[in-house]
Design an enzyme around this catalytic site. Structure first.
Site, PDB file in Angstrom:
ATOM      1  N   ASP A  43       1.008  -1.150   0.039  1.00  0.00           N
ATOM      2  CA  ASP A  43      -0.005  -0.049  -0.124  1.00  0.00           C
ATOM      3  C   ASP A  43       0.869   1.192  -0.088  1.00  0.00           C
ATOM      4  O   ASP A  43       2.115   1.502   0.601  1.00  0.00           O
ATOM      5  CB  ASP A  43      -1.026  -0.052   1.151  1.00  0.00           C
ATOM      6  N   TYR A  94       6.105  -9.818   7.948  1.00  0.00           N
ATOM      7  CA  TYR A  94       5.769  -8.197   8.099  1.00  0.00           C
ATOM      8  C   TYR A  94       6.021  -7.787   9.353  1.00  0.00           C
ATOM      9  O   TYR A  94       5.477  -8.411  10.202  1.00  0.00           O
ATOM     10  CB  TYR A  94       4.196  -7.878   7.487  1.00  0.00           C
TER      11      TYR A  94
END
Length: 257
Positions: A43, A94
């Site tokens: 994103d 992540y």
């Protein structure tokens, strides 16, 4: 033969990975040629240490980096078989970092445990308009740790859908604040409600690794340049944060707050 390139980048400089004139992929295409696939479509605001893109060309990484803009580095390359799909990784890792405002860390760990496993994560996914996108995936591990004034959340899974980690991070933090309970998250997993969970801010998220079980040829010059860039940016942000803290403390001494 196709080739995978390891890519690190500062996501705050680009409007996401693809789909926008100022996204990262057009810059990569200018340096590498046609992009045949990618490991993760991060994103806007999300940085990466080891995302991947796939092309049909084997280029010298020194040349590639000379064509890339500030804040992007190609630091590894590997040849892969025909038909290789970079979306099919063994695992993705992540890290999400958030300020600690007194959240109950044990409650957050309990919430994280609810989200581990193979589930329909529709409650934690923002669809990109393709209703055929699979919503069932596997999360191997979520670790929650407090270090000083920060909360670190490590997410490891086979694949994460659009906004999925940011929504899970929001839900875990909300549980630590008493806004939600672990049982609420269990309900969202067992009886999915798309759109029920907001997203945590993008800037706290970084893609650390995508594991393919493949050995990459490493270009150490690019690694060192990326390390220096992120360290200097961190020091600058740290100094800015210290100035803000000093301003707040000065106001407190004046009894304004």
């Amino acid at each position: 033969m196709p080739y995978l390139y390891r890519i690190a980048y500062d996501g705050t400089l680009f409007y996401g990975f693809t789909g926008h004139p100022n996204s990262l992929e057009p810059k990569l295409r200018a340096a590498l040629g046609e992009i045949l696939g990618r490991g993760s479509r991060t994103d806007p605001g999300v940085s990466a240490v080891a995302n991947v893109v796939m092309t049909s060309q084997r280029l010298h990484l020194g040349y590639v980096n000379s064509k890339l803009p500030r804040g992007v580095w190609a630091w590894g390359v590997a040849e892969v078989p025909e038909g290789f799909n970079p979306r099919r990784a063994k695992a993705r890792r992540y890290l999400y970092v958030a300020p600690h405002w007194g959240e109950d860390v044990e409650a957050m760990r309990e919430a994280a445990a609810v989200l581990v496993g193979t589930h329909d994560y529709s409650s934690f996914i923002k669809r990109r308009g393709d209703k055929a996108t699979p919503t069932v995936t596997t999360v191997y591990k979520i670790e929650v740790e407090q270090r000083g004034g920060l909360i670190y959340m490590m997410f490891v899974g086979r694949g994460f859908r659009n906004k999925m980690i940011r929504k899970m991070a929001w839900a875990i933090l909300a549980t630590g604040r008493g806004v939600l309970k672990a049982s609420d998250l269990r309900e969202l997993v067992e009886r999915p409600r798309p759109g029920a969970v907001p997203s945590a801010p993008a800037e706290g998220l970084v893609l650390l690794d995508i594991d393919y079980g493949i050995e990459f040829e490493v270009y150490h010059t690019a690694l060192r340049e990326a390390y220096t860039y992120f360290l200097r940016k961190y020091r600058a942000v740290e100094a800015h944060a210290a100035a803000l803290k000093a301003a707040g403390e000065a106001l407190a001494r004046l009894d304004v707050v």
